[in-house]
Each structure stands twice: as C-alpha cells, then as structure tokens.
Design a protein around this motif. Sequence first.
Motif, mmCIF file in Angstrom:
data_model
loop_
_atom_site.group_PDB
_atom_site.id
_atom_site.type_symbol
_atom_site.label_atom_id
_atom_site.label_comp_id
_atom_site.label_asym_id
_atom_site.label_seq_id
_atom_site.Cartn_x
_atom_site.Cartn_y
_atom_site.Cartn_z
ATOM 1 N N GLU A 59 14.558 96.830 36.246
ATOM 2 C CA GLU A 59 14.456 95.577 36.989
ATOM 3 C C GLU A 59 15.395 94.524 36.422
ATOM 4 O OE1 GLU A 59 10.399 94.341 37.243
ATOM 5 O OE2 GLU A 59 9.709 96.309 37.901
ATOM 6 N N ASP B 270 6.425 99.599 42.818
ATOM 7 C CA ASP B 270 5.887 98.243 42.968
ATOM 8 C C ASP B 270 4.736 98.205 43.961
ATOM 9 O OD1 ASP B 270 7.778 96.923 41.212
ATOM 10 O OD2 ASP B 270 9.280 97.351 42.748
ATOM 11 N N GLU C 41 2.667 90.493 44.958
ATOM 12 C CA GLU C 41 3.453 91.626 45.452
ATOM 13 C C GLU C 41 2.935 92.087 46.810
ATOM 14 O OE1 GLU C 41 5.052 94.084 41.610
ATOM 15 O OE2 GLU C 41 2.873 93.897 41.801
#
Length: 338
Positions: free
Chosen positions: A83, A139, A274
């Motif tokens: 990331e 994710d 998220e």
Amino acid sequence: MELEVRHLRALCAIADTGSLHRAARQLGVAQPSLSTQLRRIEQELGGALFVRARTGCRPTPLGRLVLSRARPLVTELRSLVTEARAAAVGGRQLRIGSTASRALAGWLRRLRRHWQEPTLHMDVSANALLRMVADGQLDVAFVHEVEGCPLRIPESLRTRVLIEREPQCVSLPADHPAAARPVVHLSELAGDRWMIDPAVDGEWDAVRRVLRAAGISPRVLHGDYHTAASLVATGEAVTVCQPTSPSRPETAVRRLYGDPLGVRLLLAARTDSELEGVYPDLADAYREVARQAPAYREWLEDLVPPGPCPPAPPFDGSRQTPMSLPSARYTATTDGRT
C-alpha cells in the motif's frame, strides 16, 4: 537475540515448504545459514519449533502457536509495504475479493472512477475470502452465504448486507419440457442430472437438503460451474444458478416453485469506512444487473417493500424473508457474525 520480521518470515517459509532446503531456496539464503537462524530463534523462544525428520519439517505444538501469531504479522507488513508503494506512485490500490456475481463487472467499472485500478481475487469459497480480508490480504470481499449454512465470519470484520435473500434459480436446456413455463417444480427435474460445485461453501449441503425435502433423489455430478454451463447447453445436466444469470439460445433460466433455495449477499471489510467507500457502487451495479433479468425484475417488483430493517440476525433458512433491491433500508452493519 531480538526477534525480527525476517525471523518470522523464515518460520513461515519453513512451515509452508515443509523443508529447510526448499525454504532456503525460497528465501534466497544458504541452507546452513537458515538452519543456524532457526536454532537461534528456538533458543530465544525456549523450545523446538519444528520436528526435523528425513521426510521434512513439521511444526511442534509450540511451533504452531508461534506460526499462528507470526503469519498475520508477516501478511500485514507485506500489505503495508504494498500500500505504501502504491501511495507513493499516485494512490492506494483497492484489493477486492469476490465470489461469482454478474454485478462484479459493473462494480469494478464504477470503482475505477474513484480508485486507480482495483485488483481482483476470485474464489468460490466465501470463507477463504473472509479469512484473506481478516489477514490483511484483501481490503473488501463480496460474498454469498448459502441459506442454512452460516459462514465463519472473523470477529474482527465488519459486514453489510446487500441482499437479505436472493432466490436461486435453475439453468436447464432450452428444449427441456419444463423450460416452457416461467416457474419450474423440482419434481419436473427428478429425472435430470444435477451438477453442483462442492467447493462452494454450503451449496452442496443446501441443494441436497432442498432435493430431499422435495422427495426426489436425482443423479448428481460434481464440478465447477463453467463446466456445468457447458453440460447444460448440451442437454447433459441442469444446475443451480443466480437469478441474474442470462438465458442463452441453448439454455433457459427459470425460477423454482416456492423459491426453496436462497443466499444472502454480504460485503465484508475490516472497517466501516472501507465498507462505506465501496458499498454504494456495488448496490448500483446490482440494481443494473437485476433490471437486465426480466423474470427476476418482475419478481422483485411484486414484493411489498418492508419497513426499516434492524441489524441482520443470523441467516435462518426457515425464514422466507422478502428480498429487496439494494437500499439503505435493507442493510445492516455489524461486527463479525451477521
């Protein structure tokens, strides 16, 4: 000696390969060096981590304990590096996992408007995808939970229900006598071969339960659904399918009488933020494919919309809960088990 991430990575490599020799090759170090490193780690932790035999290395009880804590740390560090590198060159990459869904293409297309280029990991096992999210390898995951077969949702995850109950349909050859009607009774398919993918979490158990309840015991083939589609097209089998699946010249998608088999569609992530970042695009994509399936669209329009929905309880196959097109009224966000 103080334990470092490289030591944990070495332990995981030994466990994964089952051999010091193979682990050394994977790590790019000499085997004697890795053996020395392992002895020092074991001295630091106070006991043997692997049983060494001519057939390879197996973790001891202490080794299994250490590995259970080491793997998430190694995975999280790998994710951090990935990331950080993505952010350094222009933005973080969204890592998506999903079971099969016709909404997937539209979801990815919408996400590209906000993210660089989402990566995609497909798996027929919803439980495997959920573990990957919990371990930091993904994710978010878009998965389905088969009615009566609860998923093992890690407690650390947050989930949101997209569809409380999506009725599953049947795909059958276009020239099958039952294809002449919009709704098919299971008894009409008693003489057909059914093809089921046993790798899909809970699906074989659920289909077997539905067939037994209908009083039929057809011949069953096991294989993936790509193969199933080919066999249906050639008249060799029938199979369960999603209501958004399109009919083709050689196949027909039909509702099952009474909608005996359903799934709940879930989105899972480690944080609420998220979930909120990707859920609206997924809901829009699902609406789009639902509108493209005439029989499914008509079935949805016949439902009476319920009132506001409380947090979703565990999926109970005995409940014939009306399903709705995605909207905030029909979703819930929870910790772990939904």
